[in-house]
Scaffold this active site. Structure first.
Site, short mmCIF file in Angstrom:
data_model
loop_
_atom_site.label_atom_id
_atom_site.label_comp_id
_atom_site.label_asym_id
_atom_site.label_seq_id
_atom_site.Cartn_x
_atom_site.Cartn_y
_atom_site.Cartn_z
N GLU A 1 1.25 -1.20 0.33
CA GLU A 1 0.06 0.59 0.34
C GLU A 1 1.01 1.39 0.05
OE1 GLU A 1 -3.47 -0.15 -0.27
OE2 GLU A 1 -3.51 -1.68 -0.03
N CYS B 1 -2.62 10.13 2.44
CA CYS B 1 -2.28 9.12 1.44
C CYS B 1 -2.83 9.28 0.77
CB CYS B 1 -1.92 7.88 1.17
SG CYS B 1 -2.71 6.86 2.24
P1 NAD Z 1 8.25 4.69 5.02
O1 NAD Z 1 7.87 3.81 3.68
O2 NAD Z 1 8.80 5.35 5.07
O3 NAD Z 1 8.29 4.19 6.16
C1 NAD Z 1 6.93 2.18 6.06
C2 NAD Z 1 7.29 1.68 6.90
O4 NAD Z 1 8.41 0.71 6.46
C3 NAD Z 1 7.72 2.06 8.22
O5 NAD Z 1 7.56 1.22 9.01
C4 NAD Z 1 9.29 2.53 8.73
O6 NAD Z 1 9.68 1.66 10.03
C5 NAD Z 1 9.84 0.71 7.20
N1 NAD Z 1 11.36 1.56 6.79
C6 NAD Z 1 11.21 2.52 6.33
N2 NAD Z 1 12.69 2.93 5.88
C7 NAD Z 1 12.81 0.82 5.85
C8 NAD Z 1 13.78 0.69 5.55
N3 NAD Z 1 15.25 1.44 4.46
N4 NAD Z 1 14.26 -0.63 5.01
C9 NAD Z 1 13.28 -1.58 5.83
N5 NAD Z 1 12.13 -0.99 6.62
C10 NAD Z 1 11.68 0.54 6.50
O7 NAD Z 1 6.75 5.65 4.87
P2 NAD Z 1 6.36 6.48 6.13
O8 NAD Z 1 6.86 7.85 5.58
O9 NAD Z 1 5.75 6.10 6.95
O10 NAD Z 1 5.16 6.64 5.30
C11 NAD Z 1 4.80 7.78 4.17
C12 NAD Z 1 4.27 6.92 2.73
O11 NAD Z 1 3.67 6.47 2.88
C13 NAD Z 1 3.74 8.10 1.81
O12 NAD Z 1 4.71 7.50 0.57
C14 NAD Z 1 2.21 7.53 1.29
O13 NAD Z 1 1.81 7.69 0.04
C15 NAD Z 1 2.23 6.35 2.07
N6 NAD Z 1 1.70 5.86 2.39
C16 NAD Z 1 0.17 4.89 1.31
C17 NAD Z 1 -0.57 4.47 2.61
C18 NAD Z 1 -1.84 3.76 1.93
O14 NAD Z 1 -2.67 2.69 2.66
N7 NAD Z 1 -1.52 3.18 0.03
C19 NAD Z 1 -1.14 4.76 3.61
C20 NAD Z 1 -0.14 6.05 4.68
C21 NAD Z 1 1.24 6.21 3.97
#
Ligand code: NAD
Length: 464
Positions: free
Chosen positions: A220, A254
């Site tokens: 997602e 998002c």
């Molecule tokens: P992110 O990708 O930075 O983090 C998401 C998760 O991944 C966190 O739990 C984090 O600990 C983990 N993570 C981060 N970097 C990592 C790495 N290098 N290796 C492994 N795990 C890692 O995203 P965010 O900042 O939490 O959220 C923002 C993004 O999420 C935006 O792009 C937004 O559009 C998207 N989003 C999508 C939805 C949806 O339902 N489609 C909902 C909310 C947010």
């Protein structure tokens, strides 16, 4: 959140946890519908009992008020649990399909079964909703689950870990807290399902880790979501709906509008109405309807996207409070910094267009977005919007509210994600449907036996 000091020890702990969950899953304890219902009811009870602590945690993390927390996090989540409790028996039934003549007599059906051990990784912007809603799907489908909430709202992550880990058997459900090193360690293990919410960049890392074990994965993700306003639209109502949806959660949503594409003849009126709506909503911390930017890194990132020469409204911010006031940018070009990445903050760039072809061309310059919105009165334009633009989900003459209908599956396409969930789609997302042909033993056709004659071939051709 506990500081992880010894990475190897953490990896060993996680390996053991996954093994314990796999062993538990293999006892078949999680399969009976009665067990699943009992666990879902327990989860609901725990969440309702700890509502105040949950409000308190998220308020301390980024100033989300009790009202907003109820509206966008807790109510939809409780609705999701209620729906699973009400519908689970039906969802879990065998699903009959027709049997073809070649196999006559027989019954054909699909049998949903849990996948096994799930890993759910949450994002920070709706931390309860985006961690616990997929968990409901995993539990309803009869899996064991390891849940890793986002580390950025630290108190929110802590409270989920506390209330779940104190109440559930870790062999069935465990919250593991942590940031990148811990998530990296978690991703080294083999799961039967990985459900990830977050950025496309990290989505690729997760997808690679899942591919190592051919694990079923749902991603997602996010993208640049357009809202298109045509000349004939009901402008006042459209702007009202879009502006609320843009600035709720301070644009950290998002599926909110990332940028507005507005017909040149209505642009001035659009800008005027947008300002009026922002002021009517009176977004502010005092009014409990405006949250902080999650951290300083994101604050700086979003502020850097604001070109002071292009500010039509707002543009002011306070780093200490991590507040960026609602901001509208005009005269924006596709080369501007604000159009190079997902904004994920309270900044709305407005771009004008002359023909709908031109607007669609702009949308198609970007990766397929998670959501798209059309504000228009024209049936022909609506048809074109539905048929010509790829996006995960959307609305016509509204914005973001498609997510609140659990009968509509939620998910992205291409760079904005793969797979879908919510309501019965969450159950399906965490299940495999076994295809079964069920034959009685009394009758048999001889077509497939003893060599192949021309006559047999003719009959097979007719029966298909
Ligand atoms: P992110 O990708 O930075 O983090 C998401 C998760 O991944 C966190 O739990 C984090 O600990 C983990 N993570 C981060 N970097 C990592 C790495 N290098 N290796 C492994 N795990 C890692 O995203 P965010 O900042 O939490 O959220 C923002 C993004 O999420 C935006 O792009 C937004 O559009 C998207 N989003 C999508 C939805 C949806 O339902 N489609 C909902 C909310 C947010």
């Amino acid at each position: 959140m506990d500081q992880v000091i010894d990475k190897t020890a953490f990896e060993a702990e996680v390996e053991q946890l996954v093994q314990n969950q796999r062993d538990y899953f293999n006892t078949n304890a999680t399969r009976p519908i009665g067990f699943r219902l009992e666990q879902l009811k327990k989860l609901k009870g725990i969440l309702l009992r700890h509502e105040d602590e949950m409000h308190d945690a998220i308020y301390k993390d980024f100033g989300k008020s009790k009202y907003e927390n109820q509206l966008v996090e807790i109510y939809p989540l409780i609705d999701e649990i209620n729906m699973a409790i009400k519908k689970l028996k039906k969802w879990a039934q065998h699903k009959s399909v027709k049997t073809n003549l070649l196999n006559f007599p027989a019954k054909s059906y699909l049998v949903p079964e849990p996948l096994g051990v799930s890993l759910v990784i949450g994002a920070w912007n709706l931390p309860y909703n985006l961690s616990l809603t997929p968990l409901v799907g995993s539990m309803a489908a009869g899996n064991t689950t390891i849940l890793k909430p986002s580390e950025l709202p630290a108190r929110t992550s802590d409270i989920m870990a506390k209330i779940i880990n104190e109440n559930f058997d870790p062999n069935y459900l465990r919250v593991v807290e942590g940031a990148i090193p811990e998530t990296t360690a978690l991703l080294k293990q083999r799961y039967d399902k990985i459900f990830f919410t977050g950025s496309p960049k990290v989505g690729k890392i997760v997808n690679k880790a899942a591919a190592e074990n051919l694990t079923d994965v749902t991603l997602e993700l996010g993208g640049k979501n357009p809202a298109i306003f045509t000349k004939d639209c009901a402008l006042k109502m459209g702007v009202k709906r879009m502006i609320w949806a843009k600035f709720v959660n301070s644009g950290q949503f998002c599926i909110t509008t990332d940028y507005a594409l507005v017909h040149k003849d209505i642009k001035e009126e659009f800008l005027k109405l947008a300002v009026e709506e922002i002021e009517k909503n009176n977004f502010s911390r005092e009014n409990n309807n405006y949250v902080q930017i999650i951290n300083e890194r994101n604050f700086d990132r979003v502020v850097n996207l604001i070109d002071p020469d292009k500010v039509y409204y707002g543009g002011t911010h306070n780093r200490e409070e991590r507040i960026i006031n609602p901001t509208i940018l005009h005269h924006v070009s596709l080369e501007d910094a604000v159009m190079q990445e997902e904004i994920f903050g309270p900044v709305l760039p407005v771009i004008e267009f002359e023909t709908i072809d031109e607007a669609f061309k702009i949308v198609k310059r970007f990766e397929k977005p998670l959501a798209a919105y059309l504000f228009s009165d024209s049936s022909a334009t609506k048809e074109r919007f539905l048929n010509e633009l790829p996006f995960g989900s959307g609305a016509i003459n509204d914005c973001v509210m498609q997510i609140s209908n659990p009968n509509l599956p939620f998910g992205g396409v291409g760079h904005s994600g793969m797979g879908r969930y919510h309501g019965k789609y969450s159950f399906e997302c965490f299940s495999h449907f076994k295809s079964i042909l069920d034959k009685p033993t009394v009758l048999e056709t001889n077509l497939k036996y003893y060599g192949y004659s021309e006559k047999q071939m003719k009959i097979i051709k007719v029966l298909g």
